[in-house]
Design a protein around this motif. Structure first.
Motif, mmCIF file in Angstrom:
data_model
loop_
_atom_site.group_PDB
_atom_site.id
_atom_site.type_symbol
_atom_site.label_atom_id
_atom_site.label_comp_id
_atom_site.label_asym_id
_atom_site.label_seq_id
_atom_site.Cartn_x
_atom_site.Cartn_y
_atom_site.Cartn_z
ATOM 1 N N ARG A 263 0.859 -1.126 0.090
ATOM 2 C CA ARG A 263 -0.052 0.034 -0.033
ATOM 3 C C ARG A 263 0.722 1.208 0.084
ATOM 4 O O ARG A 263 0.471 2.470 -0.468
ATOM 5 C CB ARG A 263 -0.786 -0.093 1.260
ATOM 6 C CG ARG A 263 -2.180 -1.061 1.126
ATOM 7 C CD ARG A 263 -2.656 -1.620 2.277
ATOM 8 N NE ARG A 263 -3.689 -2.632 2.001
ATOM 9 C CZ ARG A 263 -3.057 -3.968 1.771
ATOM 10 N NH1 ARG A 263 -2.093 -4.321 1.617
ATOM 11 N NH2 ARG A 263 -4.126 -4.761 1.318
ATOM 12 N N ARG A 266 1.992 1.831 -3.543
ATOM 13 C CA ARG A 266 0.849 1.616 -4.335
ATOM 14 C C ARG A 266 0.843 0.613 -5.347
ATOM 15 O O ARG A 266 0.287 0.587 -6.582
ATOM 16 C CB ARG A 266 0.928 2.951 -5.484
ATOM 17 C CG ARG A 266 0.757 4.361 -4.542
ATOM 18 C CD ARG A 266 -0.579 4.242 -4.155
ATOM 19 N NE ARG A 266 -1.155 5.443 -3.433
ATOM 20 C CZ ARG A 266 -1.012 5.930 -2.212
ATOM 21 N NH1 ARG A 266 -0.855 4.925 -1.249
ATOM 22 N NH2 ARG A 266 -1.316 7.002 -1.757
ATOM 23 N N PRO A 269 -4.005 -0.399 -4.875
ATOM 24 C CA PRO A 269 -4.449 1.106 -4.992
ATOM 25 C C PRO A 269 -5.245 1.338 -3.582
ATOM 26 O O PRO A 269 -5.628 0.409 -2.827
ATOM 27 C CB PRO A 269 -5.341 1.133 -6.005
ATOM 28 C CG PRO A 269 -4.992 -0.075 -6.901
ATOM 29 C CD PRO A 269 -4.470 -1.078 -5.962
ATOM 30 N N THR A 270 -4.686 2.416 -3.004
ATOM 31 C CA THR A 270 -5.491 3.036 -1.767
ATOM 32 C C THR A 270 -5.707 4.439 -1.698
ATOM 33 O O THR A 270 -4.880 5.188 -2.393
ATOM 34 C CB THR A 270 -4.708 2.574 -0.410
ATOM 35 O OG1 THR A 270 -5.252 3.011 0.382
ATOM 36 C CG2 THR A 270 -3.379 3.065 -0.733
ATOM 37 N N SER A 273 -2.499 8.115 2.054
ATOM 38 C CA SER A 273 -1.198 8.588 1.536
ATOM 39 C C SER A 273 -0.238 7.563 1.867
ATOM 40 O O SER A 273 -0.261 7.017 2.839
ATOM 41 C CB SER A 273 -0.936 9.740 2.043
ATOM 42 O OG SER A 273 -0.652 9.919 3.368
ATOM 43 N N PRO A 274 1.025 7.712 1.073
ATOM 44 C CA PRO A 274 2.114 6.882 1.764
ATOM 45 C C PRO A 274 2.868 7.303 2.920
ATOM 46 O O PRO A 274 3.135 6.274 3.671
ATOM 47 C CB PRO A 274 3.288 7.291 0.660
ATOM 48 C CG PRO A 274 2.395 7.714 -0.716
ATOM 49 C CD PRO A 274 1.281 8.274 0.056
#
Length: 340
Positions: A263, A266, A269-270, A273-274
């Protein structure tokens, strides 16, 4: 062919697994701090940390350890002056880190805040923390190089020197926010260093995170990542309780890094935020490490962990409130200057 994002996830998971194996297998002092520093080095964008730069960072850490030790008598005899000076130094660390874009700023903040608190408690703890910090950077560089050798990125052309990440005014503002988030936890830890040592690491993480988020996202970023970490740590602990040994700890921490890393980079997908996932992984390590120590000492693990999670959530709520209050004050100040 493995995609670059997949390689980044595998490097993070393999690196953390190796760090856990070495730190706990060799019974290093404060092994969870060693793993935490290793993850910070592993999460650094770009190629692994070169040995020369690792030595340079170790030298900076040594300087901070020296300054931190010198702060101990000041904090013991002139507490207010010591706390104010600590705030100034923290502000400087945040400001320089923001202006230079140094991803290891949190390492320096953790080093400077933990050493004086440890010195107030007992001198032997200073040595243990200093060794853990140095070994964490060295181990992070080592496992980063190993994992990068297995999952290398294709060569890229040399990047041009980028301009400062933030202008001076923005850096001043973000550094102030970070300092005000970290300083109360630092003062709290001075009252009972043994109970609040992990809280300092969490507050340093929140201080850096608070500088990169706005009021609208602050609650989700600061509190949400802490709650996510609590869930991940619980899953790791349940898995570890099935068969408690070193290899299972390595396995479950590697699995946690794979799940979060997918996650973070990426692959999955989420909308989050990182920074959310990065801080969730760091907080997971902060929660699991003391829990392992509590188990080894025969303490009530679930009770101590629940107190720790509640404390972390409280610190996160404070950071959220601080971001909200400062942003409102800044907006009001800007309007007042506009109408003058």
């Amino acid at each position: 062919m493995i995609a670059p994002a997949d390689k980044a996830v595998l490097r993070l998971a393999v690196g953390l697994g190796l760090a856990v194996l070495v730190a706990y297998g060799a019974a290093l002092p404060l092994p969870y701090v060693v793993c935490l520093l290793a993850v910070m080095v592993l999460s650094k964008p770009g190629p692994p940390l070169p040995p020369a730069r690792g030595v340079a960072i170790a030298a900076v850490l040594a300087a901070l350890v020296s300054v931190g030790v010198l702060m101990v008598p000041l904090l013991e005899n002139y507490a207010l002056a010591g706390v104010l000076l600590t705030g100034v130094i923290l502000y400087g660390l945040f400001f320089v880190g923001i202006r230079t874009g140094n991803p290891l700023t949190m390492v320096l903040v953790v080093a400077f805040t933990m050493i004086p608190v440890a010195g107030v408690a007992e001198q032997a703890l200073v040595t243990a923390i200093a060794v853990a910090l140095a070994l964490g950077v060295a181990l992070g560089s080592l496992v980063g190089g190993v994992s990068y050798a297995f999952f290398p990125d294709p060569p890229r052309p040399a990047a041009k020197k980028s301009p400062p990440v933030a202008d001076r005014e923005t850096a001043n503002w973000i550094a102030l926010r970070g300092t005000l988030v970290v300083l109360p936890a630092f003062v709290l830890a001075l009252t009972d260093p043994s109970s609040y040592l992990a809280t300092i690491i969490k507050s340093a993480q929140l201080g850096q995170q608070a500088g990169s988020t706005d009021t609208r996202r602050a609650g989700l970023e600061l509190v949400g990542s802490t709650l996510a970490a609590a869930g991940i740590a619980l899953a790791v602990w349940v898995g570890l309780s099935l068969w408690a040994n070193l290899w299972m700890l390595v396995l479950w921490m590697t699995a946690a890094a794979l799940w979060v890393g997918a996650r973070l980079y990426r692959v999955v997908p989420t909308a989050l935020s990182p920074a959310f996932w990065s801080n969730a992984l760091v907080t997971t390590i902060i929660l699991i490490g003391p829990a392992v120590e509590d188990s080894a000492n025969g303490s009530a693990v679930l009770q101590a962990s629940a107190v720790r999670v509640g404390l972390f959530i409280g610190v996160s709520l404070y950071a959220w409130a601080m971001v909200w209050a400062l942003e409102r004050w800044r907006a009001a100040r800007s309007r007042a200057l506009f109408f003058q």
